[in-house]
Design a protein around this motif. Structure first.
Motif, mmCIF file in Angstrom:
data_model
loop_
_atom_site.group_PDB
_atom_site.id
_atom_site.type_symbol
_atom_site.label_atom_id
_atom_site.label_comp_id
_atom_site.label_asym_id
_atom_site.label_seq_id
_atom_site.Cartn_x
_atom_site.Cartn_y
_atom_site.Cartn_z
ATOM 1 N N ARG A 135 38.348 28.546 50.481
ATOM 2 C CA ARG A 135 37.568 29.365 51.036
ATOM 3 C C ARG A 135 37.766 31.040 51.064
ATOM 4 N NH1 ARG A 135 38.077 25.674 55.216
ATOM 5 N NH2 ARG A 135 39.558 27.268 56.517
ATOM 6 N N ALA A 136 38.922 31.430 51.037
ATOM 7 C CA ALA A 136 39.153 32.823 50.875
ATOM 8 C C ALA A 136 38.900 33.059 49.219
ATOM 9 C CB ALA A 136 40.625 33.057 51.039
ATOM 10 N N LEU A 137 39.453 32.507 48.236
ATOM 11 C CA LEU A 137 38.992 32.629 46.893
ATOM 12 C C LEU A 137 37.502 32.636 46.762
ATOM 13 C CD1 LEU A 137 39.799 33.257 44.039
ATOM 14 C CD2 LEU A 137 40.019 30.635 43.833
ATOM 15 N N ALA A 138 36.654 31.472 47.151
ATOM 16 C CA ALA A 138 35.262 31.615 47.125
ATOM 17 C C ALA A 138 34.533 32.834 47.489
ATOM 18 C CB ALA A 138 34.879 30.293 47.655
ATOM 19 N N GLY A 139 35.125 33.551 48.560
ATOM 20 C CA GLY A 139 34.618 34.679 49.341
ATOM 21 C C GLY A 139 34.814 35.655 48.457
ATOM 22 N N LEU A 140 36.060 35.801 47.798
ATOM 23 C CA LEU A 140 36.225 37.018 47.029
ATOM 24 C C LEU A 140 35.300 37.074 45.861
ATOM 25 C CD1 LEU A 140 40.124 37.042 47.333
ATOM 26 C CD2 LEU A 140 38.571 38.983 48.278
ATOM 27 N N LEU A 141 35.343 35.930 45.176
ATOM 28 C CA LEU A 141 34.531 35.657 44.131
ATOM 29 C C LEU A 141 32.921 36.093 44.085
ATOM 30 C CD1 LEU A 141 36.040 32.597 42.259
ATOM 31 C CD2 LEU A 141 36.793 35.137 41.743
ATOM 32 N N ALA A 142 32.526 35.517 45.219
ATOM 33 C CA ALA A 142 31.027 35.787 45.606
ATOM 34 C C ALA A 142 31.001 37.399 45.849
ATOM 35 C CB ALA A 142 30.673 34.870 46.609
ATOM 36 N N PRO A 150 39.622 32.234 28.976
ATOM 37 C CA PRO A 150 39.229 33.754 29.246
ATOM 38 C C PRO A 150 38.857 34.158 30.659
ATOM 39 C CG PRO A 150 38.848 33.232 27.242
ATOM 40 C CD PRO A 150 38.958 31.918 27.942
ATOM 41 N N ARG A 151 38.081 33.403 31.085
ATOM 42 C CA ARG A 151 37.584 33.761 32.180
ATOM 43 C C ARG A 151 38.368 34.078 33.531
ATOM 44 N NH1 ARG A 151 32.616 29.807 33.799
ATOM 45 N NH2 ARG A 151 33.868 28.190 32.844
ATOM 46 N N LEU A 152 39.681 33.617 33.436
ATOM 47 C CA LEU A 152 40.821 33.789 34.288
ATOM 48 C C LEU A 152 41.175 35.320 34.292
ATOM 49 C CD1 LEU A 152 42.954 30.754 33.979
ATOM 50 C CD2 LEU A 152 41.468 31.298 35.821
ATOM 51 N N LYS A 153 40.684 35.886 33.287
ATOM 52 C CA LYS A 153 41.268 37.471 33.190
ATOM 53 C C LYS A 153 39.979 38.278 33.889
ATOM 54 C CE LYS A 153 43.027 36.686 28.637
ATOM 55 N NZ LYS A 153 43.323 37.010 27.202
ATOM 56 N N GLU A 154 39.126 37.862 34.562
ATOM 57 C CA GLU A 154 38.305 38.789 35.197
ATOM 58 C C GLU A 154 39.047 39.285 36.378
ATOM 59 O OE1 GLU A 154 34.218 37.874 36.195
ATOM 60 O OE2 GLU A 154 34.185 36.260 34.685
ATOM 61 N N ARG A 155 38.742 40.445 37.350
ATOM 62 C CA ARG A 155 39.642 41.255 38.016
ATOM 63 C C ARG A 155 38.849 41.265 39.208
ATOM 64 N NH1 ARG A 155 44.495 43.224 36.270
ATOM 65 N NH2 ARG A 155 44.905 43.256 34.075
ATOM 66 N N ILE A 156 39.543 41.183 40.318
ATOM 67 C CA ILE A 156 39.205 41.134 41.719
ATOM 68 C C ILE A 156 40.111 42.422 42.458
ATOM 69 C CG2 ILE A 156 38.056 39.365 42.254
ATOM 70 C CD1 ILE A 156 40.677 38.218 43.737
ATOM 71 N N THR A 157 39.682 43.198 43.449
ATOM 72 C CA THR A 157 40.229 44.028 44.281
ATOM 73 C C THR A 157 40.928 43.383 45.552
ATOM 74 O OG1 THR A 157 38.969 45.991 43.401
ATOM 75 C CG2 THR A 157 40.387 46.311 45.484
ATOM 76 N N LEU A 158 42.388 43.567 45.541
ATOM 77 C CA LEU A 158 42.841 43.177 47.032
ATOM 78 C C LEU A 158 43.033 44.019 47.759
ATOM 79 C CD1 LEU A 158 45.315 40.323 45.383
ATOM 80 C CD2 LEU A 158 43.048 40.035 46.176
ATOM 81 N N SER A 159 43.054 43.788 49.185
ATOM 82 C CA SER A 159 43.333 45.116 50.212
ATOM 83 C C SER A 159 42.678 45.966 50.099
ATOM 84 C CB SER A 159 44.628 44.876 50.356
ATOM 85 O OG SER A 159 45.352 43.841 50.717
ATOM 86 N N TYR A 171 47.976 49.880 50.050
ATOM 87 C CA TYR A 171 48.492 48.779 49.083
ATOM 88 C C TYR A 171 47.613 48.111 48.232
ATOM 89 C CZ TYR A 171 48.013 46.425 53.300
ATOM 90 O OH TYR A 171 47.530 46.016 54.634
ATOM 91 N N GLU A 172 46.366 48.521 48.156
ATOM 92 C CA GLU A 172 45.277 48.295 47.358
ATOM 93 C C GLU A 172 45.616 47.793 45.975
ATOM 94 O OE1 GLU A 172 41.179 49.783 45.367
ATOM 95 O OE2 GLU A 172 41.522 50.228 47.613
ATOM 96 N N SER A 173 45.192 46.810 45.362
ATOM 97 C CA SER A 173 45.774 46.328 43.692
ATOM 98 C C SER A 173 44.325 45.984 43.263
ATOM 99 C CB SER A 173 46.859 45.418 43.885
ATOM 100 O OG SER A 173 46.594 44.386 44.713
ATOM 101 N N ARG A 174 44.448 45.779 41.935
ATOM 102 C CA ARG A 174 43.368 45.257 41.064
ATOM 103 C C ARG A 174 43.962 44.266 40.346
ATOM 104 N NH1 ARG A 174 37.907 44.821 40.992
ATOM 105 N NH2 ARG A 174 36.919 45.034 38.907
ATOM 106 N N VAL A 175 43.675 42.869 40.480
ATOM 107 C CA VAL A 175 44.588 41.895 39.781
ATOM 108 C C VAL A 175 43.677 40.919 39.259
ATOM 109 C CG1 VAL A 175 46.205 42.038 41.458
ATOM 110 C CG2 VAL A 175 44.295 40.466 42.009
ATOM 111 N N ARG A 176 44.089 40.088 38.327
ATOM 112 C CA ARG A 176 43.503 39.194 37.536
ATOM 113 C C ARG A 176 43.277 37.992 38.652
ATOM 114 N NH1 ARG A 176 46.016 38.010 31.660
ATOM 115 N NH2 ARG A 176 45.196 39.823 30.503
ATOM 116 N N ILE A 177 42.033 37.267 38.583
ATOM 117 C CA ILE A 177 41.908 35.969 39.246
ATOM 118 C C ILE A 177 42.818 35.119 38.982
ATOM 119 C CG2 ILE A 177 39.612 36.875 39.598
ATOM 120 C CD1 ILE A 177 38.722 34.220 38.043
#
Length: 404
Positions: free
Chosen positions: A111-118, A155-164, A169-175
């Motif tokens: 649920r948490a991942l689906a929310g971030l991706l959406a 390759p779609r795993l290389k898309e990035r999301i922002t955490l926090s 401590y905000e970070s930009r990471v691959r999914i």
């Protein structure tokens, strides 16, 4: 007439802990799997903890023995489960842990991942499902691969999301790590052998062999039974905390075990029917039981109420702000200090008690030598930061020092 509960003293609990958790040479295991079974599950948030927890409780342990159990025989299984913590459990217990705790954790992670991706990328659950299918297909071909290699194949795993977002401590990471975590939580993939040394946190991933699916309620009773057998007496709060269940699920599972109430002095405790602690006294201990246990060791983290084996005044020295405990020194079922490996490889300790003698100093030195031999030149550094760890990192501290 009210039933009189058997009274169990703190001293009895500590004596039982020492025996059940294999903390004397006389009780040491002869196989890696015996250690995991005795403790129900080995904490694995820090990879080195699994190895060091075994080393402290097993005669003749080597890192290679633990690696064989984890990655060749697969008699031990690494899972994201109780309290959203990574544990290593005996293979026969994996279906029980999956049904009793991991299944709920996995649903939350999805649920948490689906929310971030959406929210951040506009992707729906169908998109996530297609990526996950690509991951499992890639692993079927690769056999075993780390996150970087899997992302090259998908390759779609290389898309990035922002955490926090908005936090210091905000970070930009691959999914990729988030997707792999969900797949692992659901038991579709698991961590294989790490890259580098056995203490490395960079794992390769492999597909998981399916295991039997159990009803959740049945599995919770079984897990509670195992926990009581290894950690009893325990309070209701201990069980709720250790498992991560809500109070209703905990009460139902506890009732299913047929547990017996006992008087712990400050609280009502529970043990299994026929528990040895209910029987005649085991006699006076003459052998001093000294152990050097690692960060997040299952014994140190086995109960929510720790006053009977840890002086409350010392908790701030040993626990970080997140409730994680650093490496500890134990004597006769009590935490009496902490230890750390310095950069030069020496094991240094600091005791938090003034009740020391030459015999204790010698016993600690023996355990330090045994630990050094197990490490075989490898350097480890706990991620848990506490005041005591800070002091032990200073060069002025001598090996096995007894600072009170």
């Amino acid at each position: 007439m009210a039933t009189i509960r058997p009274k169990i003293s703190d001293q009895q609990r500590r004596a039982m802990l020492v025996r059940r958790h294999l903390l004397t040479p006389a009780t040491h295991a002869t196989a890696v799997e015996q250690v995991a079974e005795a403790l129900v599950a080995l904490h694995a948030t820090e990879p080195a903890t699994v190895f060091l927890s075994v080393a402290a409780r097993m005669t003749g342990a080597t890192p290679q023995m633990v690696e064989r159990a984890l990655y060749e025989d697969r008699s031990l299984v690494r899972m994201l489960c109780m309290r959203r913590t990574v544990f290593v459990v005996p293979r026969d217990l994996a279906p029980v842990v999956e049904a009793s705790t991991a299944r709920t954790v996995a649903a939350r992670e999805r649920r948490a991942l689906a929310g971030l991706l959406a929210d951040q990328l506009g992707h729906d659950t169908a998109w996530l499902a297609s990526v996950e299918n690509e991951v499992t297909a890639a692993l079927a071909g690769l056999g075993e691969a780390d996150a970087t290699r899997i992302a090259d194949a998908v390759p779609r795993l290389k898309e990035r999301i922002t955490l926090s977002p908005g936090k210091p401590y905000e970070s930009r990471v691959r999914i990729s790590n988030k997707v792999l975590t969900v797949l692992a939580a659901e038991g579709r993939i698991h961590r294989g052998r790490p890259r580098g040394t056995w203490a490395s946190a960079t794992f390769r991933w492999t597909l998981t062999e399916p295991h039997p699916q159990l009803p959740a309620e049945q599995a919770r009773v079984e897990l509670a039974t195992r926990y009581l057998a290894a950690f009893g007496p325990v309070t209701l709060d201990d069980i709720t905390w250790w498992t991560g269940w809500n109070l209703t699920a905990t009460r139902t599972a506890l009732a299913g075990t047929g547990a017996v109430e006992v008087d712990l002095g400050h609280a009502v405790g529970y043990v299994l029917p026929g528990d040895p602690v209910l029987g005649p006294s085991q006699g006076t201990r003459t052998e001093r039981a000294v152990s050097l246990l690692p960060t997040l060791d299952p014994t140190a983290m086995g109960w929510r109420d720790r006053d009977w084996y840890l002086d409350a005044a010392h908790a701030a020295e040993l626990f970080d702000r997140n409730g994680n405990i650093c490496p500890t020194v134990w004597c006769n079922g009590r935490i009496i200090g902490g230890w750390r490996q310095r950069a030069d490889g020496q094991i240094v300790t600091e005791l938090l008690t003034a009740d020391t003698d030459r015999g204790l100093r010698t016993a600690i030195a023996v355990e330090a030598e045994r630990l050094t031999a197990f490490l075989g030149g490898l350097r480890i550094s706990p991620h848990v930061r506490t005041p005591l760890m800070g002091r032990l990192s200073q060069d002025r501290v001598s090996p096995t020092s007894l600072q009170g």
